[in-house]
Design an enzyme around this catalytic site. Structure first.
Site, mmCIF file in Angstrom:
data_model
loop_
_atom_site.group_PDB
_atom_site.id
_atom_site.type_symbol
_atom_site.label_atom_id
_atom_site.label_comp_id
_atom_site.label_asym_id
_atom_site.label_seq_id
_atom_site.Cartn_x
_atom_site.Cartn_y
_atom_site.Cartn_z
ATOM 1 N N GLY A 1 3.598 13.545 56.072
ATOM 2 C CA GLY A 1 4.914 12.921 55.919
ATOM 3 C C GLY A 1 5.815 13.203 57.118
ATOM 4 O O GLY A 1 5.390 13.826 58.105
ATOM 5 N N ALA B 1 5.532 18.573 50.072
ATOM 6 C CA ALA B 1 5.308 17.311 49.351
ATOM 7 C C ALA B 1 6.534 17.010 48.495
ATOM 8 O O ALA B 1 6.974 17.851 47.718
ATOM 9 C CB ALA B 1 4.068 17.429 48.469
ATOM 10 N N GLY B 2 7.081 15.838 48.658
ATOM 11 C CA GLY B 2 8.265 15.496 47.870
ATOM 12 C C GLY B 2 8.469 13.995 47.795
ATOM 13 O O GLY B 2 8.128 13.268 48.728
ATOM 14 N N TYR C 1 15.825 14.752 41.396
ATOM 15 C CA TYR C 1 15.513 15.407 42.684
ATOM 16 C C TYR C 1 16.319 16.695 42.860
ATOM 17 O O TYR C 1 15.786 17.732 43.265
ATOM 18 C CB TYR C 1 15.821 14.413 43.795
ATOM 19 C CG TYR C 1 15.423 14.813 45.189
ATOM 20 C CD1 TYR C 1 14.133 14.539 45.669
ATOM 21 C CD2 TYR C 1 16.326 15.409 46.056
ATOM 22 C CE1 TYR C 1 13.782 14.869 46.968
ATOM 23 C CE2 TYR C 1 15.979 15.740 47.346
ATOM 24 C CZ TYR C 1 14.699 15.460 47.802
ATOM 25 O OH TYR C 1 14.348 15.785 49.100
ATOM 26 N N PRO D 1 16.541 21.426 54.067
ATOM 27 C CA PRO D 1 16.988 20.450 55.066
ATOM 28 C C PRO D 1 18.140 19.612 54.525
ATOM 29 O O PRO D 1 18.237 19.350 53.324
ATOM 30 C CB PRO D 1 15.763 19.554 55.275
ATOM 31 C CG PRO D 1 14.606 20.296 54.686
ATOM 32 C CD PRO D 1 15.185 21.135 53.591
HETATM 33 N N1 CAA Z 1 29.877 8.778 44.540
HETATM 34 C C1 CAA Z 1 30.602 8.143 43.613
HETATM 35 N N2 CAA Z 1 30.364 6.877 43.214
HETATM 36 C C2 CAA Z 1 29.330 6.240 43.780
HETATM 37 C C3 CAA Z 1 28.516 6.858 44.759
HETATM 38 C C4 CAA Z 1 28.845 8.172 45.143
HETATM 39 N N3 CAA Z 1 28.136 8.828 46.067
HETATM 40 N N4 CAA Z 1 27.560 5.992 45.121
HETATM 41 C C5 CAA Z 1 27.755 4.853 44.385
HETATM 42 N N5 CAA Z 1 28.826 5.016 43.599
HETATM 43 C C6 CAA Z 1 29.378 4.066 42.649
HETATM 44 C C7 CAA Z 1 29.251 2.638 43.131
HETATM 45 O O1 CAA Z 1 30.340 2.327 43.989
HETATM 46 C C8 CAA Z 1 29.286 1.863 41.837
HETATM 47 O O2 CAA Z 1 30.627 1.766 41.392
HETATM 48 P P1 CAA Z 1 31.119 0.493 40.520
HETATM 49 O O3 CAA Z 1 30.237 0.456 39.299
HETATM 50 O O4 CAA Z 1 32.528 0.849 40.206
HETATM 51 O O5 CAA Z 1 30.926 -0.674 41.417
HETATM 52 C C9 CAA Z 1 28.577 2.786 40.859
HETATM 53 O O6 CAA Z 1 28.608 4.099 41.457
HETATM 54 C C10 CAA Z 1 27.160 2.392 40.526
HETATM 55 O O7 CAA Z 1 26.460 2.076 41.685
HETATM 56 P P2 CAA Z 1 24.985 1.506 41.576
HETATM 57 O O8 CAA Z 1 24.855 0.566 40.439
HETATM 58 O O9 CAA Z 1 24.601 1.067 42.936
HETATM 59 O O10 CAA Z 1 24.188 2.832 41.156
HETATM 60 P P3 CAA Z 1 22.635 3.036 40.968
HETATM 61 O O11 CAA Z 1 22.424 3.709 39.659
HETATM 62 O O12 CAA Z 1 21.847 1.811 41.245
HETATM 63 O O13 CAA Z 1 22.288 4.088 42.074
HETATM 64 C C11 CAA Z 1 21.879 4.848 44.275
HETATM 65 C C12 CAA Z 1 22.670 3.890 43.403
HETATM 66 C C13 CAA Z 1 20.420 4.377 44.363
HETATM 67 C C14 CAA Z 1 21.879 6.247 43.720
HETATM 68 C C15 CAA Z 1 22.545 4.794 45.630
HETATM 69 O O14 CAA Z 1 23.898 5.187 45.471
HETATM 70 C C16 CAA Z 1 21.893 5.722 46.616
HETATM 71 O O15 CAA Z 1 20.840 5.443 47.143
HETATM 72 N N6 CAA Z 1 22.541 6.849 46.900
HETATM 73 C C17 CAA Z 1 22.045 7.819 47.844
HETATM 74 C C18 CAA Z 1 21.146 8.804 47.181
HETATM 75 C C19 CAA Z 1 20.683 9.775 48.220
HETATM 76 O O16 CAA Z 1 21.436 10.339 49.006
HETATM 77 N N7 CAA Z 1 19.378 10.031 48.251
HETATM 78 C C20 CAA Z 1 18.827 10.923 49.231
HETATM 79 C C21 CAA Z 1 17.445 10.441 49.576
HETATM 80 S S1 CAA Z 1 16.821 11.347 50.949
HETATM 81 C C22 CAA Z 1 16.498 12.827 50.354
HETATM 82 O O17 CAA Z 1 16.543 13.078 49.191
HETATM 83 C C23 CAA Z 1 16.117 13.876 51.377
HETATM 84 C C24 CAA Z 1 16.970 15.053 51.284
HETATM 85 O O18 CAA Z 1 16.536 16.038 50.714
HETATM 86 C C25 CAA Z 1 18.314 15.067 51.909
#
Ligand code: CAA
Length: 248
Positions: free
Chosen positions: A13, A90-91, A154, A184
Site C-alpha cells: 500500500g 494494513a488498513g 475507523y 500518521p
Molecule cells: N463536520 C461537520 N459537518 C460535516 C462535515 C464535518 N467534517 N462533513 C460533512 N458535514 C455535513 C455536510 O455539510 C452535510 O450537512 P447538511 O446535511 O446540512 O447538508 C452533512 O454533514 C451530511 O453530509 P453527507 O451526506 O455528505 O455525509 P455522509 O454520511 O455521506 O458522509 C463523508 C460524508 C463520506 C464522511 C465525507 O464527509 C468524507 O469523506 N469526510 C472525510 C472523512 C475522512 O477524513 N476520511 C479520512 C480518510 S483517509 C484516512 O483515514 C487516513 C488517515 O488515517 C488520516
C-alpha cells in the site's frame, strides 16, 4: 549488523511500500505481506521496489483471517526465517456517518484494522519473546486520537490499536520486545486521495505545515522505532501529522 526479517502487513500500500524501502535500506530482509488477489497492484509494487529485489519479497496474507494468518505466518517463517520486526500497516476505510453505516461497513473496518493486529501479533509474539528480540509497530492514525466525521468505525479501530499497543508493550517489555504506535496524519496515499476534494482541501487548510505528509515521512519514523538501538521506547505513540493534532 544482524539481518533481521521484517514483515509489513499492507506492505504494497501507500505507506507500506515506503516502509518496505526504509527497512530494506536499514539492512533487513523485508516481507511485504498483503492480499494476493490484486495481481496488477502486486506487479506494480514489485516494479516500484525493483532496486531492492534481493531484499524485498511479496507474500500473500489476509490479516482478517485468524487461522489463515497463523498458517501463512508459520509458512513465511519457515521459508524466510523468524520474523523479528512486525509492522501492522494494513488498513481500510468505509467512511460514512453512523446514521447510515451498515453492520458490514462497521465490521469490515474493525476486522481488518483491529482484529488484523491481534491475528498477526498472536501468531508472532511467542517467537519474538523466546528469541529475546522483537519490534512491533502499529500504524494507527490521527483520526484515532481526534475522531473524524464519517469515521466512527475507523476512529474506533485506530484508537483501539493504541490501547492494544500499550497493553502488549507491558506484557513483553522484559523480553526484549518493544511495541509502539505511529499515528500518521493526512498523507499522499490513495486512502486520502479518495476523500472528496472539497473535504480534503478543507482538511489541508487545517494542517499547520500546509500540506499532506509524504509516505517516507512516516516510514522513517517506523524505521527508527524498529532499530536495535530504540530498545527503550515502548508503549509510545508517535504522531506524524504536520501539526494537525498537538498534545502531550
Ligand atoms: N463536520 C461537520 N459537518 C460535516 C462535515 C464535518 N467534517 N462533513 C460533512 N458535514 C455535513 C455536510 O455539510 C452535510 O450537512 P447538511 O446535511 O446540512 O447538508 C452533512 O454533514 C451530511 O453530509 P453527507 O451526506 O455528505 O455525509 P455522509 O454520511 O455521506 O458522509 C463523508 C460524508 C463520506 C464522511 C465525507 O464527509 C468524507 O469523506 N469526510 C472525510 C472523512 C475522512 O477524513 N476520511 C479520512 C480518510 S483517509 C484516512 O483515514 C487516513 C488517515 O488515517 C488520516
Amino acid at each position: 549488523m544482524t539481518q533481521r526479517v521484517a514483515l509489513i502487513t499492507g506492505g504494497i500500500g501507500g505507506l507500506g511500500t515506503e516502509i518496505c524501502r526504509y527497512l530494506a535500506r536499514s539492512g533487513n530482509r523485508v516481507i511485504a505481506a498483503d492480499l494476493g488477489t490484486r495481481k496488477e497492484r502486486v506487479d506494480a509494487f514489485l516494479g516500484e521496489v525493483d532496486e531492492f529485489k534481493a531484499s524485498i519479497f511479496f507474500e500473500p496474507l489476509d490479516v482478517a483471517d485468524y487461522a489463515g494468518c497463523a498458517a501463512a505466518l508459520a509458512d513465511i517463517t519457515a521459508r524466510h526465517g523468524p520474523v523479528s520486526i512486525l509492522v501492522n500497516a494494513a488498513g481500510i476505510t468505509r467512511d460514512t456517518r453512523l446514521c447510515k453505516m451498515s453492520e458490514q461497513q462497521w465490521s469490515e473496518v474493525i476486522t481488518v484494522n483491529l482484529d488484523g493486529v491481534f491475528n498477526t501479533c498472536r501468531a508472532l509474539i511467542d517467537g519474538m519473546t523466546e528469541r529475546g528480540f522483537g519490534r512491533i509497530v502499529n500504524i494507527s492514525s490521527v483520526n484515532g486520537q481526534t475522531g473524524q466525521f464519517g469515521q466512527t468505525n475507523y476512529s474506533a479501530a485506530k484508537a483501539g490499536m493504541h490501547g492494544f499497543t500499550m497493553a502488549l508493550a507491558r506484557e513483553v517489555a522484559r523480553k526484549g520486545v518493544t511495541v509502539n504506535s505511529v499515528s500518521p496524519g493526512y498523507c499522499e496515499t490513495a486512502l486520502v486521495m479518495a476523500v472528496p476534494e472539497a473535504v480534503r482541501e478543507q482538511i489541508i487548510g487545517n494542517i499547520p505545515i500546509g500540506r499532506l505528509g509524504k509516505p517516507f515521512e512516516i516510514a522513517r519514523v517506523v524505521d527508527f522505532l524498529c532499530a536495535d538501538d530504540s530498545a527503550f521506547i515502548t508503549g509510545a505513540n508517535i504522531p506524524v501529522n504536520g501539526g494537525y493534532f498537538m498534545d502531550f
